[in-house]
Write an enzyme that holds these catalytic residues in place. Sequence first.
Site, PDB file in Angstrom:
ATOM      1  N   LEU A   1       8.387 -11.266  -6.280  1.00 55.78           N
ATOM      2  CA  LEU A   1       9.546 -10.464  -5.893  1.00 55.78           C
ATOM      3  C   LEU A   1      10.807 -11.152  -6.429  1.00 55.78           C
ATOM      4  O   LEU A   1      10.934 -12.376  -6.358  1.00 55.78           O
ATOM      5  CB  LEU A   1       9.631 -10.357  -4.362  1.00 55.78           C
ATOM      6  CG  LEU A   1      10.714  -9.374  -3.911  1.00 55.78           C
ATOM      7  CD1 LEU A   1      10.282  -7.933  -4.164  1.00 55.78           C
ATOM      8  CD2 LEU A   1      11.072  -9.561  -2.460  1.00 55.78           C
TER       9      LEU A   1
ATOM     10  N   ARG B   1      18.293  -3.667  -5.447  1.00 56.87           N
ATOM     11  CA  ARG B   1      16.837  -3.830  -5.531  1.00 56.87           C
ATOM     12  C   ARG B   1      16.120  -2.634  -4.911  1.00 56.87           C
ATOM     13  O   ARG B   1      15.073  -2.199  -5.407  1.00 56.87           O
ATOM     14  CB  ARG B   1      16.390  -5.134  -4.870  1.00 56.87           C
ATOM     15  CG  ARG B   1      14.898  -5.402  -5.095  1.00 56.87           C
ATOM     16  CD  ARG B   1      14.454  -6.744  -4.573  1.00 56.87           C
ATOM     17  NE  ARG B   1      14.706  -6.870  -3.156  1.00 56.87           N
ATOM     18  CZ  ARG B   1      14.633  -8.021  -2.485  1.00 56.87           C
ATOM     19  NH1 ARG B   1      14.331  -9.148  -3.124  1.00 56.87           N
ATOM     20  NH2 ARG B   1      14.869  -8.046  -1.195  1.00 56.87           N
TER      21      ARG B   1
ATOM     22  N   GLU C   1       4.473 -17.362  -5.151  1.00 52.34           N
ATOM     23  CA  GLU C   1       5.574 -17.397  -4.175  1.00 52.34           C
ATOM     24  C   GLU C   1       4.996 -17.589  -2.783  1.00 52.34           C
ATOM     25  O   GLU C   1       3.780 -17.671  -2.612  1.00 52.34           O
ATOM     26  CB  GLU C   1       6.402 -16.117  -4.254  1.00 52.34           C
ATOM     27  CG  GLU C   1       5.597 -14.853  -4.025  1.00 52.34           C
ATOM     28  CD  GLU C   1       6.368 -13.571  -4.300  1.00 52.34           C
ATOM     29  OE1 GLU C   1       7.603 -13.555  -4.179  1.00 52.34           O
ATOM     30  OE2 GLU C   1       5.715 -12.555  -4.611  1.00 52.34           O
TER      31      GLU C   1
ATOM     32  N   TYR D   1      10.870  -1.374   1.198  1.00 55.74           N
ATOM     33  CA  TYR D   1      11.743  -1.828   2.265  1.00 55.74           C
ATOM     34  C   TYR D   1      12.721  -2.874   1.768  1.00 55.74           C
ATOM     35  O   TYR D   1      12.593  -3.388   0.654  1.00 55.74           O
ATOM     36  CB  TYR D   1      10.919  -2.373   3.444  1.00 55.74           C
ATOM     37  CG  TYR D   1      10.318  -3.745   3.244  1.00 55.74           C
ATOM     38  CD1 TYR D   1       9.241  -3.937   2.385  1.00 55.74           C
ATOM     39  CD2 TYR D   1      10.825  -4.861   3.909  1.00 55.74           C
ATOM     40  CE1 TYR D   1       8.681  -5.195   2.202  1.00 55.74           C
ATOM     41  CE2 TYR D   1      10.269  -6.125   3.734  1.00 55.74           C
ATOM     42  CZ  TYR D   1       9.202  -6.289   2.879  1.00 55.74           C
ATOM     43  OH  TYR D   1       8.660  -7.531   2.698  1.00 55.74           O
TER      44      TYR D   1
ATOM     45  N   LYS E   1       9.287  -4.056  -3.892  1.00 55.50           N
ATOM     46  CA  LYS E   1       9.220  -4.508  -2.487  1.00 55.50           C
ATOM     47  C   LYS E   1       8.563  -3.430  -1.623  1.00 55.50           C
ATOM     48  O   LYS E   1       9.230  -2.695  -0.889  1.00 55.50           O
ATOM     49  CB  LYS E   1      10.634  -4.851  -1.990  1.00 55.50           C
ATOM     50  CG  LYS E   1      10.632  -5.739  -0.749  1.00 55.50           C
ATOM     51  CD  LYS E   1      11.990  -6.373  -0.551  1.00 55.50           C
ATOM     52  CE  LYS E   1      12.141  -7.065   0.776  1.00 55.50           C
ATOM     53  NZ  LYS E   1      11.241  -8.188   0.985  1.00 55.50           N
TER      54      LYS E   1
ATOM     55  N   ARG F   1      -3.042  14.723   4.474  1.00 61.00           N
ATOM     56  CA  ARG F   1      -3.366  13.550   3.662  1.00 61.00           C
ATOM     57  C   ARG F   1      -3.832  13.996   2.286  1.00 61.00           C
ATOM     58  O   ARG F   1      -4.722  14.836   2.179  1.00 61.00           O
ATOM     59  CB  ARG F   1      -4.470  12.726   4.342  1.00 61.00           C
ATOM     60  CG  ARG F   1      -4.859  11.477   3.565  1.00 61.00           C
ATOM     61  CD  ARG F   1      -5.836  10.625   4.363  1.00 61.00           C
ATOM     62  NE  ARG F   1      -6.166   9.398   3.664  1.00 61.00           N
ATOM     63  CZ  ARG F   1      -7.203   9.238   2.850  1.00 61.00           C
ATOM     64  NH1 ARG F   1      -8.040  10.240   2.632  1.00 61.00           N
ATOM     65  NH2 ARG F   1      -7.424   8.078   2.263  1.00 61.00           N
TER      66      ARG F   1
END
Length: 287
Positions: A207, A52, A183, A33, A151, A101
């Site tokens: 990140l 990114r 972070e 995301y 991310k 799945r």
Amino acid sequence: MSRTVYVNGAYLPEEEATVSIFDRSFLMADGVYEVTSVLGGKLIDFDGHLARLERSLNELDIPKPEAFDSLLEIHRELVVRNDITDGMIYLQVSRGSAGDRDFVFPDPEVVKPTLVLFTQSKPGLAESPVAQKGIKVISIEDVRWGRRDIKTVQLLYPSMGKMMAKKAGADDAWMIEDGFVTEGTSNNAYIVQGNKIITRALSNDILHGITRAAVLRFAREAQMEVEERSFTIDEAKAADEAFITSASTFVMPVVEIDGVTLGDGTPGSVAPRLREIYLEESRKAAI
Ligand code: PDD
């Protein structure tokens, strides 16, 4: 008021937007995301977020969605359709739904990625009163996986970290690994010693914040000293100032760590100045 959201090529009212129960981001957190802020109806650091996103997709072998080259247009269309002045645009790409799945990745020729975007309106986002007084953080162990540079939507631990902070009467948590701060739960972490800004160097441990890159560039341009190295939580508690950066908080002062007040308990001078520079320069460069 119902938002207009974007799902796989269509602009829809949020109540009509659907994704399969077999979508791999739902079953396996197999998705990435981006969050881009909007100020004055314009996108902040859009190119950085797009670059990114491309990197995150590449690292996980998720194919680029067909609309990848139209993402700027889609962001702008959502800003207009939802009448966003200040706020955020959330974008998520998952590996898609194979209709069942299975741990094994589906054939990318057959299963196309899912692309979802929606807006969050936050009028006055940049004038947050919280930035005037700063936030309190606690420290928690960093138990996330080893590819935090990607991310992904695996946000359970960051979410738990925010809950631990809330329970402790704080606003956020800084994560610690081998004694060093990695972070914040959804932001990069910094301390200030005198005129020197210290923040962990880029690696797979954190990140690579888009706001971080811009803030460090502006700091260097303003002749501030920047040191990219790891720091301990004890060093942070003894620092003159501390702050976080992210697309949704910009530069946010930290005034307390694990109950220890930093300096005189006010945001200090470096973080507020960086916030001002960042907001001014980013508004100028917004598209
Ligand atoms: N979070 N570190 C982590 C773990 C993050 O989740 C984020 C962003 C950052 C800062 O990156 P950037 O400056 O590019 O926003 C650092 C977003 C805002 C979120 O999850 O809402």
